[in-house]
Write a protein that holds these residues in place. Structure first.
Motif, PDB file in Angstrom:
ATOM      1  N   ARG A 182      48.560  38.521  52.609  1.00  0.00           N
ATOM      2  CA  ARG A 182      48.397  38.047  51.201  1.00  0.00           C
ATOM      3  C   ARG A 182      48.280  39.339  50.508  1.00  0.00           C
ATOM      4  O   ARG A 182      48.557  39.712  49.276  1.00  0.00           O
ATOM      5  N   VAL A 183      47.446  40.371  51.022  1.00  0.00           N
ATOM      6  CA  VAL A 183      47.418  41.803  50.234  1.00  0.00           C
ATOM      7  C   VAL A 183      48.845  42.555  50.114  1.00  0.00           C
ATOM      8  O   VAL A 183      49.075  42.678  48.964  1.00  0.00           O
ATOM      9  N   GLN A 184      49.613  42.171  50.943  1.00  0.00           N
ATOM     10  CA  GLN A 184      51.057  43.026  50.815  1.00  0.00           C
ATOM     11  C   GLN A 184      51.782  42.141  49.817  1.00  0.00           C
ATOM     12  O   GLN A 184      52.425  42.738  48.814  1.00  0.00           O
ATOM     13  N   ARG A 185      51.575  40.602  49.611  1.00  0.00           N
ATOM     14  CA  ARG A 185      52.358  39.900  48.750  1.00  0.00           C
ATOM     15  C   ARG A 185      51.767  40.272  47.456  1.00  0.00           C
ATOM     16  O   ARG A 185      52.603  40.377  46.265  1.00  0.00           O
ATOM     17  N   LEU A 186      50.337  40.122  47.150  1.00  0.00           N
ATOM     18  CA  LEU A 186      49.829  40.419  45.878  1.00  0.00           C
ATOM     19  C   LEU A 186      50.206  41.675  45.274  1.00  0.00           C
ATOM     20  O   LEU A 186      50.614  41.837  44.173  1.00  0.00           O
ATOM     21  N   LEU A 187      50.078  42.849  46.277  1.00  0.00           N
ATOM     22  CA  LEU A 187      50.397  44.125  45.802  1.00  0.00           C
ATOM     23  C   LEU A 187      51.884  44.256  45.370  1.00  0.00           C
ATOM     24  O   LEU A 187      52.262  45.074  44.446  1.00  0.00           O
ATOM     25  N   GLY A 188      52.698  43.738  46.203  1.00  0.00           N
ATOM     26  CA  GLY A 188      54.094  43.389  45.734  1.00  0.00           C
ATOM     27  C   GLY A 188      54.268  42.810  44.494  1.00  0.00           C
ATOM     28  O   GLY A 188      55.076  43.505  43.491  1.00  0.00           O
ATOM     29  N   ASN A 189      53.578  41.747  44.214  1.00  0.00           N
ATOM     30  CA  ASN A 189      53.892  41.173  42.916  1.00  0.00           C
ATOM     31  C   ASN A 189      53.347  41.890  41.623  1.00  0.00           C
ATOM     32  O   ASN A 189      53.958  42.007  40.513  1.00  0.00           O
ATOM     33  N   LEU A 190      52.262  42.615  41.915  1.00  0.00           N
ATOM     34  CA  LEU A 190      51.687  43.503  41.070  1.00  0.00           C
ATOM     35  C   LEU A 190      52.625  44.648  40.674  1.00  0.00           C
ATOM     36  O   LEU A 190      52.591  45.145  39.372  1.00  0.00           O
ATOM     37  N   ALA A 191      52.941  45.280  41.734  1.00  0.00           N
ATOM     38  CA  ALA A 191      53.891  46.490  41.428  1.00  0.00           C
ATOM     39  C   ALA A 191      55.090  45.994  40.756  1.00  0.00           C
ATOM     40  O   ALA A 191      55.787  46.699  39.811  1.00  0.00           O
ATOM     41  N   GLU A 192      55.851  44.915  41.074  1.00  0.00           N
ATOM     42  CA  GLU A 192      56.868  44.362  40.432  1.00  0.00           C
ATOM     43  C   GLU A 192      56.598  44.100  39.017  1.00  0.00           C
ATOM     44  O   GLU A 192      57.409  44.395  37.919  1.00  0.00           O
ATOM     45  N   ILE A 207      46.533  42.873  35.615  1.00  0.00           N
ATOM     46  CA  ILE A 207      45.969  41.980  36.576  1.00  0.00           C
ATOM     47  C   ILE A 207      45.273  40.992  36.235  1.00  0.00           C
ATOM     48  O   ILE A 207      44.478  41.228  35.304  1.00  0.00           O
ATOM     49  N   THR A 208      45.457  39.624  36.470  1.00  0.00           N
ATOM     50  CA  THR A 208      44.814  38.425  35.978  1.00  0.00           C
ATOM     51  C   THR A 208      43.354  38.257  36.895  1.00  0.00           C
ATOM     52  O   THR A 208      43.502  38.688  37.843  1.00  0.00           O
ATOM     53  N   PRO A 209      42.405  37.681  36.291  1.00  0.00           N
ATOM     54  CA  PRO A 209      40.914  37.593  37.018  1.00  0.00           C
ATOM     55  C   PRO A 209      41.392  36.893  38.359  1.00  0.00           C
ATOM     56  O   PRO A 209      40.903  37.152  39.323  1.00  0.00           O
ATOM     57  N   PRO A 210      42.344  35.628  38.419  1.00  0.00           N
ATOM     58  CA  PRO A 210      42.299  35.199  39.658  1.00  0.00           C
ATOM     59  C   PRO A 210      42.942  36.130  40.543  1.00  0.00           C
ATOM     60  O   PRO A 210      42.928  36.244  42.018  1.00  0.00           O
ATOM     61  N   GLN A 211      44.026  36.814  40.448  1.00  0.00           N
ATOM     62  CA  GLN A 211      44.702  37.806  41.026  1.00  0.00           C
ATOM     63  C   GLN A 211      43.759  39.039  41.858  1.00  0.00           C
ATOM     64  O   GLN A 211      43.689  39.474  42.707  1.00  0.00           O
ATOM     65  N   ARG A 212      42.754  39.454  40.936  1.00  0.00           N
ATOM     66  CA  ARG A 212      41.697  40.376  41.068  1.00  0.00           C
ATOM     67  C   ARG A 212      40.900  39.697  42.341  1.00  0.00           C
ATOM     68  O   ARG A 212      40.588  40.318  43.155  1.00  0.00           O
ATOM     69  N   ARG A 213      40.374  38.536  42.202  1.00  0.00           N
ATOM     70  CA  ARG A 213      39.539  37.798  43.127  1.00  0.00           C
ATOM     71  C   ARG A 213      40.206  37.484  44.399  1.00  0.00           C
ATOM     72  O   ARG A 213      39.820  37.977  45.614  1.00  0.00           O
ATOM     73  N   GLN A 214      41.613  37.285  44.376  1.00  0.00           N
ATOM     74  CA  GLN A 214      42.361  36.978  45.565  1.00  0.00           C
ATOM     75  C   GLN A 214      42.422  38.273  46.318  1.00  0.00           C
ATOM     76  O   GLN A 214      42.434  38.394  47.523  1.00  0.00           O
ATOM     77  N   LEU A 215      42.931  39.462  45.375  1.00  0.00           N
ATOM     78  CA  LEU A 215      43.090  40.577  46.073  1.00  0.00           C
ATOM     79  C   LEU A 215      42.100  41.178  46.940  1.00  0.00           C
ATOM     80  O   LEU A 215      41.938  41.703  47.979  1.00  0.00           O
ATOM     81  N   ALA A 216      40.661  41.152  46.062  1.00  0.00           N
ATOM     82  CA  ALA A 216      39.677  41.749  46.602  1.00  0.00           C
ATOM     83  C   ALA A 216      39.174  40.855  47.964  1.00  0.00           C
ATOM     84  O   ALA A 216      38.780  41.538  48.989  1.00  0.00           O
ATOM     85  N   LEU A 217      39.267  39.591  47.911  1.00  0.00           N
ATOM     86  CA  LEU A 217      38.898  38.772  49.194  1.00  0.00           C
ATOM     87  C   LEU A 217      39.856  39.127  50.282  1.00  0.00           C
ATOM     88  O   LEU A 217      39.403  39.387  51.450  1.00  0.00           O
TER      89      LEU A 217
END
Length: 514
Positions: A315-325, A334-344
């Motif tokens: 999940r970390v790799q996927r989120l970082l990839g989406n944010l980098a794209e 970064i949206t609040p849900p993405q921030r929470r998901q990335l932190a968790l």
């Protein structure tokens, strides 16, 4: 892989077959992909009612493919260093493979990687020891350690869904320091790590016993000023504060031995002319931390990541990839849900994140967040519109496609259990933000919607997309379903009402709970 990733994998590799590789000790029989939502998707052998398959690969661990990762990784690494090489994996007399890999670089001495010992392949000694690389569990020759001062080793560690190569240098005394491939060079003397260079430097600058060296003329005394913790005088390095801050951060974060050693060496360089009490304390703390890492004092026994940790790392790799794209496309938000998901996810996979990934997570945690839209006033009921999705202006920030897809799946599965369909306008009303997306983004979200219910019968059935339950206001097939079906390879005929009706019946049957 996750279920949605396996769906994409199947779509991109439709028509291809997979087989149990004999280079991994497999049986050579055909494999099939198994899709799950409650555990990891994986390859599995096909049905074998007559029990003709005796596959040794089933009992092998993740390290049984290390020889293939080493062959692929070292060949690519040599190519990056402009070295043309070939590699061979010999088969033992008993039929087993994977114990060693031979590399033959053009114009240089060959390289031999031994992962385990065999009766016919003892570890060579003498001049070939510099071109020999041992696995982490193989015993080293004490004579080679005494004469050469070091022995190079190789290991593979988990890195997401792959294995990452590290080269270690074992010194005389039993300590081994590990380095990533980008820190290792390939020279005429074999693999050269920073630790190898240090051993050679110490051996070449060491003065032989009994040799008298004339004393150098005493230097003229120079007044020195002892610095306090708040002031510096005559210190040589302009980036002194940055070096000490980086060393303190590396120790407090529990970074790798390589990074702590690098900053410790820099700290000793910049404080050579004198150090404050605070700097001396930091250098001692870094030295103690480095010794604990090298001797493994107080460290847990190395282990493989758990299933939850692997999923969190993915999940970390996927989120970082989406944010980098999104940042590449001009949306560094970064949206609040993405921030929470990335932190968790980063917290759950903390033990397996690389330093680069930690830095990216930290950067996105401090990045500006998307501002929440102002609440809209209640709108009066609108009259039914044509089935075409009304165009809307594109959003100015990236959206959480995975989160919206999960919400859409929940709504559609609830309708399937009730034996109903959902009008697209009602779906947009129940899934927040879906109706505000342009049609291209809505299609992107709906492509990620995968069902959790599976066919009850083992017989092959026609595939059914959960999004077939989306209808027009009149209850007919929505035009967006044709796009989704064509993208998934379920090409619909020109008159697709009958095929669509059959698909809806299949979905209702799968979710029916008698």
């Amino acid at each position: 892989m996750e279920a949605i990733e396996l769906d994409d994998f199947r779509a991109h590799h439709a028509g291809q077959t997979y087989w149990c590789g004999v280079w991994l000790g497999g049986c050579g029989h055909q494999l099939f992909t198994k899709l799950y939502t409650d555990r990891a998707c994986h390859f599995a052998h096909g049905p074998d009612p007559e029990h003709t398959s005796t596959c040794a690969r089933k009992a092998a661990g993740v390290s049984s493919a290390d020889h293939l990762y080493i062959k692929q990784g070292l060949l690519a690494w040599m190519t990056d260093q402009d070295v043309t090489a070939t590699a061979t994996i010999p088969r033992e007399a008993d039929g087993s493979i994977g114990r060693e890999v031979f590399f033959t670089p053009a114009g240089r001495t060959g390289l031999r990687v031994m992962l385990s010992e065999s009766a016919g392949s003892p570890a060579p000694a003498g001049e070939d020891s510099a071109q020999l690389v041992l696995g982490p569990e193989m015993a080293s020759d004490p004579d080679v350690l005494l004469r050469q001062g070091y022995v190079n080793r190789i290991q593979l560690i988990p890195d997401g869904t792959r294995r990452r190569i590290q080269v270690g240098t074992e010194r005389h005394g039993g300590t081994t320091e590990w380095f990533d491939l980008h820190e290792v060079e390939f020279t005429d003397a074999g693999l050269t790590t920073p630790a190898v260079e240090e051993v050679r430097r110490l051996r070449t600058t060491r003065r032989p016993i009994g040799v008298q060296v004339p004393k150098a003329a005493p230097q003229q005394p120079r007044p020195t000023v002892r610095a306090t913790s708040g002031e510096m005088h005559d210190f040589p390095s302009p980036d002194r504060a940055d070096v000490m801050a980086a060393l303190k951060q590396a120790v407090s974060d529990g970074r790798s031995r390589t990074e702590i050693r690098r900053w410790l060496n820099r700290a000793e360089e910049v404080t050579r002319g004198g150090a404050t009490a605070e700097e001396n304390g930091l250098i001692r703390a870094a030295t103690d931390a480095l010794l604990r890492l090298e001797r493994a004092v107080g460290l847990p026994t190395p282990r493989e990541p758990t299933f939850q940790e692997r999923k969190a790392l993915q999940r970390v790799q996927r989120l970082l990839g989406n944010l980098a794209e999104g940042k590449r496309l001009g949306f560094p938000i970064i949206t609040p849900p993405q921030r929470r998901q990335l932190a968790l996810a980063a917290e759950q996979a903390s033990a397996w994140l690389t330093d680069a990934q930690r830095a990216q997570v930290q950067a996105w945690q401090t990045a500006p967040a998307q501002s929440a839209p102002a609440p809209r006033a209640p709108q009066p009921p609108v009259r039914p519109r044509p089935s075409r999705i009304p165009p809307v202006a594109p959003r100015s920030a990236r959206f959480d496609a995975a989160g919206l897809a999960d919400a859409v799946r929940d709504v559609l599965e609830h309708a399937a259990r009730l034996g109903k369909t959902v009008a697209f306008a009602d779906l947009c009303a129940q899934v927040k933000d879906l109706g505000e997306l342009p049609e291209s983004d809505q299609v992107q979200v709906l492509r990620r919607v995968t069902p959790t219910a599976r066919p009850r019968s083992a017989k092959p059935q026609r595939p059914a997309l959960l999004t077939a339950l989306i209808t027009t206001e009149a209850g007919t097939m929505h035009p967006i379903y044709r796009q989704l079906a064509n993208h998934a390879g379920h090409h619909l005929p020109q008159q697709a009402d009958s095929a669509w009706t059959d698909t809806v019946k299949i979905l209702h049957d799968r979710y029916d709970n008698p």
